[in-house]
Design an enzyme around this catalytic site. Structure first.
Site, PDB file in Angstrom:
ATOM      1  N   GLY A   1      19.534  36.120 -32.049  1.00  0.00           N
ATOM      2  CA  GLY A   1      18.115  35.368 -31.115  1.00  0.00           C
ATOM      3  C   GLY A   1      19.120  34.357 -29.866  1.00  0.00           C
TER       4      GLY A   1
ATOM      5  N   GLY B   1      16.794  28.684 -28.372  1.00  0.00           N
ATOM      6  CA  GLY B   1      16.907  27.951 -29.969  1.00  0.00           C
ATOM      7  C   GLY B   1      17.923  28.118 -30.383  1.00  0.00           C
TER       8      GLY B   1
ATOM      9  N   VAL C   1      17.630  43.604 -35.354  1.00  0.00           N
ATOM     10  CA  VAL C   1      18.004  43.487 -36.637  1.00  0.00           C
ATOM     11  C   VAL C   1      16.722  44.068 -36.788  1.00  0.00           C
ATOM     12  CG1 VAL C   1      17.713  41.442 -38.884  1.00  0.00           C
ATOM     13  CG2 VAL C   1      18.956  41.120 -36.732  1.00  0.00           C
TER      14      VAL C   1
ATOM     15  N   GLU D   1       2.164  31.566 -11.612  1.00  0.00           N
ATOM     16  CA  GLU D   1       3.082  31.419 -11.739  1.00  0.00           C
ATOM     17  C   GLU D   1       3.092  33.474 -10.475  1.00  0.00           C
ATOM     18  OE1 GLU D   1       6.109  31.429 -14.564  1.00  0.00           O
ATOM     19  OE2 GLU D   1       6.111  29.200 -14.306  1.00  0.00           O
TER      20      GLU D   1
ATOM     21  N   ALA E   1      10.786  25.699 -23.667  1.00  0.00           N
ATOM     22  CA  ALA E   1      12.144  25.766 -23.697  1.00  0.00           C
ATOM     23  C   ALA E   1      12.990  24.221 -23.897  1.00  0.00           C
ATOM     24  CB  ALA E   1      13.067  26.106 -22.249  1.00  0.00           C
TER      25      ALA E   1
END
Lengths: 413, 413
Positions: free
Chosen positions: B11, B15, B79, B171, B315
């Site tokens: 990923g 992170g 994966v 949003e 985030a």
């Protein structure tokens, strides 16, 4: 609605849009039909395909462009057929649309010369979706090369064959060579993008055959300096998932792009009038269809000669035709007869890649860096009207100095 | 290759990427695997969905970001499974990848609470492809309304229901209301975009439930001022092609967007360890998987508490976890033991629309215009590292002054 004549325009490219604008003050109501919602600045489409610009940079919503033109309506829809006797269009969703005057400006699409089975292996470049598909294939090919253990397979992923040495093929080949040699240079650990082969395959004797021979030769030299292998004079015999057959030679290439042939939009066939070999409507000197005085055809869909030479299928010609038809409709509404269409030929230019282009201004011939600056200035000038030209310029300036490309994003994987 | 430990990161979000960077000088080789080729600045994804930004504006190729980090390899691939005992990943294309240390940072996807049949009618927003699909649906809805003769059908095309009153739903609703009221105002001839209804549906008692109640109330008031109908406290009972059922009330809406639920990436299940209700891996205080000392989990895939509160799925938290794991791997390679992970909570902010936002800095609470400027500054600051921030700023400034949106292009129709 008011009982004023209804002008229906099919296609929101340069021809259709310029015609709609020319009818701004005419006593008509205009309906502009397009399959998409945007006008596309097609001369820069190859930049979207090669990840230099993003799709919205070179497109603007048709209804935004025409928002202040109160006599114009924009409709998104696909035309399924034309009935010129009933003066009626049939749309793909079943609706119909009656017109008093019809303008067909639906342009051209790619043609595979009877080899429609080549289409899935060699996408062409006409729409933004085409451009994003080509971008996806190019970027994915480098990714697959990096993941590949087998040497021959890796080489095939790093081989790019572009079929057709016209302006689009030349742009794609030159830019692809730059991407492989410069943009991606330090970013792979196993595959070496600099070993990528970019082949430009042209069946005729030379690239950019609409230019004088001397400029064709210069273009070829510039392509080769950028790292492109130019193969002229041999036709492609086959295209499949593994590559192309050039004459009798098989070239293993996992990415094949089609820039060889276009055919007029199939709508032309419904008119029941003579078409030329590319499927274009052979129109009269005032861009009307013989026998159908209420139907005009412009742009890539029209086959017309001026001063004994065919009018080329390029953006300035389409704009001139569109503007002419707008004026002709107004003139006829006043009861007068318009003069025949005259094409003003301002010259011909093609870009090849970083700092390389050719320009033919009938008398003045330029190539290399000077031609490239000329090409850039002309394209930025004509982008005016698109809100994004500042953004495009910044993207370009950045790409120029850094060799980077701002839109290297794989979408729709 | 060198006989140094192999760290595989799954990923390339906040992170994974921050972990890879933190291993820059570590004596390891790093392989970063991602399904796509890019890192995505997810906090601005709603701007791509609502045609304010183009996809490449908020994404950058992972291998470009890591090009100078010589110990890192980027691989594009999916994966298919993890075998923690054999320390091996199985990829979807059949290849395998052995690791010494594994970091799972594959994030979350949307979840429909067992109603997977709702998915085709109510797309969620996690990837750029999701954003382009939502953009396509929104823009197409207005086009269909314009082409529609039936009054009820037209109203259904002009009704937009957003399910979920968290930051993404807020949003989307705020921006959609702005588009309908301002951006498209003069551009349609038959449909009136200002008659569009934008509904924000929240099953819980209030929108933005992760904020203090006072700010939730302010957010709701700001949404209503922008023209959004907020319906809180009633769960959605059904979603189909014609709209939603809210409690027992049917709402005809041809565009339904899903911002209600996320679930951790299914990869977590292969580990055979306890997951929380959202499918996230309950990790130890050092972000390792209990019983698998060589497997770390960060970001939205990790369930971890800090100071007795769950670390939120945002985030900044993912970045902190990624950076922590990079440091922890280095520390352990030196034979030492890292301290437990500590989350530094800098506050919480959410944008609502034009000049409207809420900011909670634990003590300092802002809303309205001031909060909006704060939100803008924070997001532009964190876009640093993305090459396109100048372009993003120009697009924004232009959108702000003109109410226009630069990416109103329908792709993939």
């Amino acid at each position: 609605m008011r009982a004023v004549p209804h002008v229906v325009i099919v296609g929101g490219g340069f021809g259709g849009l310029w015609a709609a604008r020319a009818l701004r003050r005419a006593p008509v109501r205009v309906t502009l039909l397009d399959r998409g919602n945007h006008h596309l600045f097609q001369p820069l489409l190859y930049q979207v395909a090669t990840a230099g610009l993003s799709a919205p940079n070179i497109a603007a919503p048709l209804r935004h462009i025409l928002r202040r033109q109160r006599n114009a309506t924009v409709l998104m829809g696909e035309v399924a057929g034309v009935d010129p006797d009933a003066k009626r269009l049939r749309l793909a969703d079943g609706r119909t649309l009656d017109y008093d005057t019809l303008l067909l400006a639906s342009g051209a699409t790619h043609a595979y010369f009877g080899h429609d089975d080549w289409a899935p292996h060699a996408p062409g470049l006409k729409t933004l979706d085409d451009a994003l598909e080509i971008r996806r294939r190019i970027l994915t090919a480098f990714e697959r090369a990096e993941a590949e253990d087998d040497e021959a397979q890796r080489a095939a992923w790093l081989t790019f064959a572009i079929v057709g040495g016209g302006p689009t093929g030349v742009e794609l080949a030159g830019t692809l060579a730059e991407i492989a040699r410069h943009t991606l240079r330090d970013e792979f650990r196993r595959a070496d993008p600099r070993q990528a082969r970019v082949l430009l395959l042209e069946a005729g004797p030379r690239v950019l055959s609409s230019f004088p021979e001397a400029l064709s030769a210069k273009a070829r030299a510039q392509l080769e300096r950028l790292g492109v292998e130019v193969r002229a004079g041999v036709p492609v015999a086959a295209i499949d998932a593994d590559g192309v057959v050039l004459g009798t030679e098989r070239i293993d290439a996992r990415t094949v792009l089609w820039a060889a042939g276009v055919a007029a939009s199939p709508l032309a066939r419904d008119l029941g009038v003579p078409l030329d070999r590319a499927g274009r409507v052979v129109v009269d000197a005032d861009l009307r269809v013989p026998g159908h005085p209420d139907v005009y055809v412009v742009g890539d869909l029209a086959s017309v000669r001026c001063d004994d030479r065919p009018v080329p299928g390029i953006a300035p010609a389409a704009k001139q035709m569109g503007r002419y038809v707008g004026g002709a409709i107004r003139t006829r509404l006043r009861g007068a007869e318009p003069p025949p269409f005259r094409y003003r030929d301002f010259g011909n230019l093609a870009t090849i890649g970083r700092m390389a282009a050719v320009v033919d201004l009938h008398g003045l011939k330029l190539s290399g860096l000077v031609a490239w600056w000329f090409w850039l200035a002309a394209h930025v000038f004509f982008l005016i009207g698109f809100r994004n030209r500042v953004v495009v310029l910044i993207d370009w300036a950045q790409a120029y100095w850094s060799y980077q490309r701002s839109a290297r994003i794989i979408l729709g994987a």
